[in-house]
Write a protein that holds these residues in place. Structure first.
Motif, PDB file in Angstrom:
ATOM      1  N   PHE A  44       0.635  -1.261  -0.116  1.00  0.00           N
ATOM      2  CA  PHE A  44       0.064  -0.043   0.024  1.00  0.00           C
ATOM      3  C   PHE A  44       0.798   1.332   0.158  1.00  0.00           C
ATOM      4  O   PHE A  44       1.909   1.216   0.500  1.00  0.00           O
ATOM      5  CB  PHE A  44      -0.913   0.152   1.265  1.00  0.00           C
ATOM      6  CG  PHE A  44      -2.226  -1.093   1.097  1.00  0.00           C
ATOM      7  CD1 PHE A  44      -3.372  -0.679   0.570  1.00  0.00           C
ATOM      8  CD2 PHE A  44      -1.699  -2.434   1.434  1.00  0.00           C
ATOM      9  CE1 PHE A  44      -4.263  -1.674   0.375  1.00  0.00           C
ATOM     10  CE2 PHE A  44      -2.905  -3.155   1.499  1.00  0.00           C
ATOM     11  CZ  PHE A  44      -4.198  -2.776   0.856  1.00  0.00           C
ATOM     12  N   ASP A  45       0.334   2.347  -0.577  1.00  0.00           N
ATOM     13  CA  ASP A  45       0.941   3.730  -0.802  1.00  0.00           C
ATOM     14  C   ASP A  45       1.086   4.266   0.512  1.00  0.00           C
ATOM     15  O   ASP A  45       0.567   4.073   1.683  1.00  0.00           O
ATOM     16  CB  ASP A  45       0.277   4.360  -1.677  1.00  0.00           C
ATOM     17  CG  ASP A  45       1.197   5.819  -1.993  1.00  0.00           C
ATOM     18  OD1 ASP A  45       2.314   5.693  -2.117  1.00  0.00           O
ATOM     19  OD2 ASP A  45       0.472   6.845  -2.212  1.00  0.00           O
ATOM     20  N   SER A  46       1.770   5.297   0.695  1.00  0.00           N
ATOM     21  CA  SER A  46       2.005   5.928   2.114  1.00  0.00           C
ATOM     22  C   SER A  46       0.739   6.607   2.561  1.00  0.00           C
ATOM     23  O   SER A  46       0.502   6.746   3.858  1.00  0.00           O
ATOM     24  CB  SER A  46       3.091   6.922   2.023  1.00  0.00           C
ATOM     25  OG  SER A  46       2.804   7.758   1.092  1.00  0.00           O
ATOM     26  N   LYS A  47       0.166   6.979   1.707  1.00  0.00           N
ATOM     27  CA  LYS A  47      -1.509   7.396   1.846  1.00  0.00           C
ATOM     28  C   LYS A  47      -2.479   6.473   1.321  1.00  0.00           C
ATOM     29  O   LYS A  47      -2.220   6.837  -0.160  1.00  0.00           O
ATOM     30  CB  LYS A  47      -1.571   8.763   2.029  1.00  0.00           C
ATOM     31  CG  LYS A  47      -0.978   9.636   3.008  1.00  0.00           C
ATOM     32  CD  LYS A  47      -1.577   9.695   4.350  1.00  0.00           C
ATOM     33  CE  LYS A  47      -0.643  10.605   5.421  1.00  0.00           C
ATOM     34  NZ  LYS A  47      -1.154  10.516   6.540  1.00  0.00           N
ATOM     35  N   THR A  62      -2.242   5.020   6.673  1.00  0.00           N
ATOM     36  CA  THR A  62      -0.753   4.872   6.376  1.00  0.00           C
ATOM     37  C   THR A  62      -0.621   3.298   6.221  1.00  0.00           C
ATOM     38  O   THR A  62      -1.510   2.716   6.894  1.00  0.00           O
ATOM     39  CB  THR A  62       0.219   5.472   7.360  1.00  0.00           C
ATOM     40  OG1 THR A  62      -0.124   4.656   8.610  1.00  0.00           O
ATOM     41  CG2 THR A  62      -0.047   6.819   7.534  1.00  0.00           C
ATOM     42  N   PRO A  63       0.712   2.686   5.778  1.00  0.00           N
ATOM     43  CA  PRO A  63       0.879   1.259   5.537  1.00  0.00           C
ATOM     44  C   PRO A  63       1.041   0.778   7.199  1.00  0.00           C
ATOM     45  O   PRO A  63       0.570  -0.219   7.245  1.00  0.00           O
ATOM     46  CB  PRO A  63       1.941   1.185   4.870  1.00  0.00           C
ATOM     47  CG  PRO A  63       2.141   2.337   3.930  1.00  0.00           C
ATOM     48  CD  PRO A  63       1.299   3.360   4.807  1.00  0.00           C
ATOM     49  N   GLU A  64       1.437   1.702   8.100  1.00  0.00           N
ATOM     50  CA  GLU A  64       1.634   1.404   9.655  1.00  0.00           C
ATOM     51  C   GLU A  64       0.393   0.999  10.199  1.00  0.00           C
ATOM     52  O   GLU A  64      -0.005   0.182  10.933  1.00  0.00           O
ATOM     53  CB  GLU A  64       2.420   2.320  10.214  1.00  0.00           C
ATOM     54  CG  GLU A  64       3.983   2.575   9.548  1.00  0.00           C
ATOM     55  CD  GLU A  64       4.005   3.143   8.562  1.00  0.00           C
ATOM     56  OE1 GLU A  64       5.289   3.011   7.782  1.00  0.00           O
ATOM     57  OE2 GLU A  64       3.101   4.030   8.133  1.00  0.00           O
ATOM     58  N   ALA A  65      -0.717   2.079   9.791  1.00  0.00           N
ATOM     59  CA  ALA A  65      -1.785   1.783  10.668  1.00  0.00           C
ATOM     60  C   ALA A  65      -2.677   0.829   9.959  1.00  0.00           C
ATOM     61  O   ALA A  65      -3.404  -0.139  10.528  1.00  0.00           O
ATOM     62  CB  ALA A  65      -2.993   3.114  10.183  1.00  0.00           C
ATOM     63  N   ASN A  66      -2.630   0.278   8.544  1.00  0.00           N
ATOM     64  CA  ASN A  66      -3.117  -0.836   7.769  1.00  0.00           C
ATOM     65  C   ASN A  66      -2.652  -2.153   8.557  1.00  0.00           C
ATOM     66  O   ASN A  66      -3.283  -3.060   8.848  1.00  0.00           O
ATOM     67  CB  ASN A  66      -2.867  -0.835   6.531  1.00  0.00           C
ATOM     68  CG  ASN A  66      -3.444  -1.902   5.613  1.00  0.00           C
ATOM     69  OD1 ASN A  66      -3.562  -2.711   5.925  1.00  0.00           O
ATOM     70  ND2 ASN A  66      -4.021  -1.723   4.399  1.00  0.00           N
ATOM     71  N   LYS A 133       2.052   0.745  -6.247  1.00  0.00           N
ATOM     72  CA  LYS A 133       1.535   0.641  -4.975  1.00  0.00           C
ATOM     73  C   LYS A 133       0.156   0.910  -5.049  1.00  0.00           C
ATOM     74  O   LYS A 133      -0.470   1.731  -5.695  1.00  0.00           O
ATOM     75  CB  LYS A 133       2.239   1.853  -4.042  1.00  0.00           C
ATOM     76  CG  LYS A 133       3.552   1.662  -3.622  1.00  0.00           C
ATOM     77  CD  LYS A 133       3.782   0.310  -2.837  1.00  0.00           C
ATOM     78  CE  LYS A 133       5.064   0.448  -2.106  1.00  0.00           C
ATOM     79  NZ  LYS A 133       5.355  -0.582  -0.928  1.00  0.00           N
ATOM     80  N   VAL A 134      -0.625   0.096  -3.913  1.00  0.00           N
ATOM     81  CA  VAL A 134      -2.065   0.403  -3.770  1.00  0.00           C
ATOM     82  C   VAL A 134      -2.494   1.418  -3.363  1.00  0.00           C
ATOM     83  O   VAL A 134      -2.067   1.936  -2.041  1.00  0.00           O
ATOM     84  CB  VAL A 134      -2.646  -0.765  -3.036  1.00  0.00           C
ATOM     85  CG1 VAL A 134      -4.322  -0.646  -3.084  1.00  0.00           C
ATOM     86  CG2 VAL A 134      -2.460  -2.208  -3.811  1.00  0.00           C
ATOM     87  N   VAL A 135      -3.280   2.462  -3.904  1.00  0.00           N
ATOM     88  CA  VAL A 135      -3.704   3.876  -3.486  1.00  0.00           C
ATOM     89  C   VAL A 135      -5.100   3.755  -2.964  1.00  0.00           C
ATOM     90  O   VAL A 135      -5.587   4.660  -2.276  1.00  0.00           O
ATOM     91  CB  VAL A 135      -3.520   4.869  -4.587  1.00  0.00           C
ATOM     92  CG1 VAL A 135      -2.101   5.231  -4.768  1.00  0.00           C
ATOM     93  CG2 VAL A 135      -4.150   4.878  -5.725  1.00  0.00           C
TER      94      VAL A 135
END
Length: 168
Positions: A44-47, A62-66, A133-135
């Motif tokens: 996934f993209d940064s946002k 964010t990828p971190e939250a995901n 990246k997945v947006v």
């Protein structure tokens, strides 16, 4: 499996190589099945936007939250689930922007693979710095009637609607 690949006039020069998109699905599937939120979310993209199968809309995460959200699921309700994903269709909207349709299902470890897909996923994938990246990700249940004669009454045979699912 070969997915259907279509292009808009502006994207005619784009390669029809589906490998980067197969790699995205492979990474997501590996992350899910290894119970690694970090691996799952790495595509996934940064946002990015994420619509959960139950309709919850997560905008600009964010990828971190995901990864954190998926890790919580992997540690609890999905700890014994296996995910399978099949690329159904790729459409180049622009040379750097692709719409993907994916069929998927989860099932309990040790059980048989589902006969029919359970979800259809739409992903918007963007190429930035030569990396796809997945947006945007939208996960949606496929509603199939429990009526025993439903496949016979369907205006389109299930094998046609979900053709790529039946190739494997």
């Amino acid at each position: 499996m070969t997915a259907t690949i279509t292009q808009t006039p502006d994207a005619q020069a784009q390669s029809t190589d589906e490998q980067p998109f197969q790699d995205i699905l492979s990474t997501m599937q590996k992350g899910w099945n290894a119970k690694s939120g970090q691996t799952f979310a790495s595509v996934f993209d940064s946002k990015h936007d994420y619509v959960v199968v139950n309709g919850i809309y997560l905008s600009g995460i964010t990828p971190e939250a995901n990864a954190h959200g998926h890790q919580q699921l992997f540690n609890t309700v999905y700890r014994t689930n296996v995910l399978i994903l099949k690329l159904d269709k790729i459409r180049f909207v622009r040379p750097d922007l692709v719409l993907m349709h994916v069929l998927g299902a989860t099932y309990e470890q040790g059980k048989t693979v589902p006969v029919d897909p359970a979800v259809v996923i739409s992903m918007l994938v963007e190429k930035k710095n030569d990396i796809w990246k997945v947006v945007s990700f939208h996960n949606c249940n496929i509603e199939v009637s429990n009526e025993p004669d439903a496949p016979n009454k369907s205006p389109i045979p299930f094998q046609a609607m979900y053709a790529t699912w039946y190739k494997h």
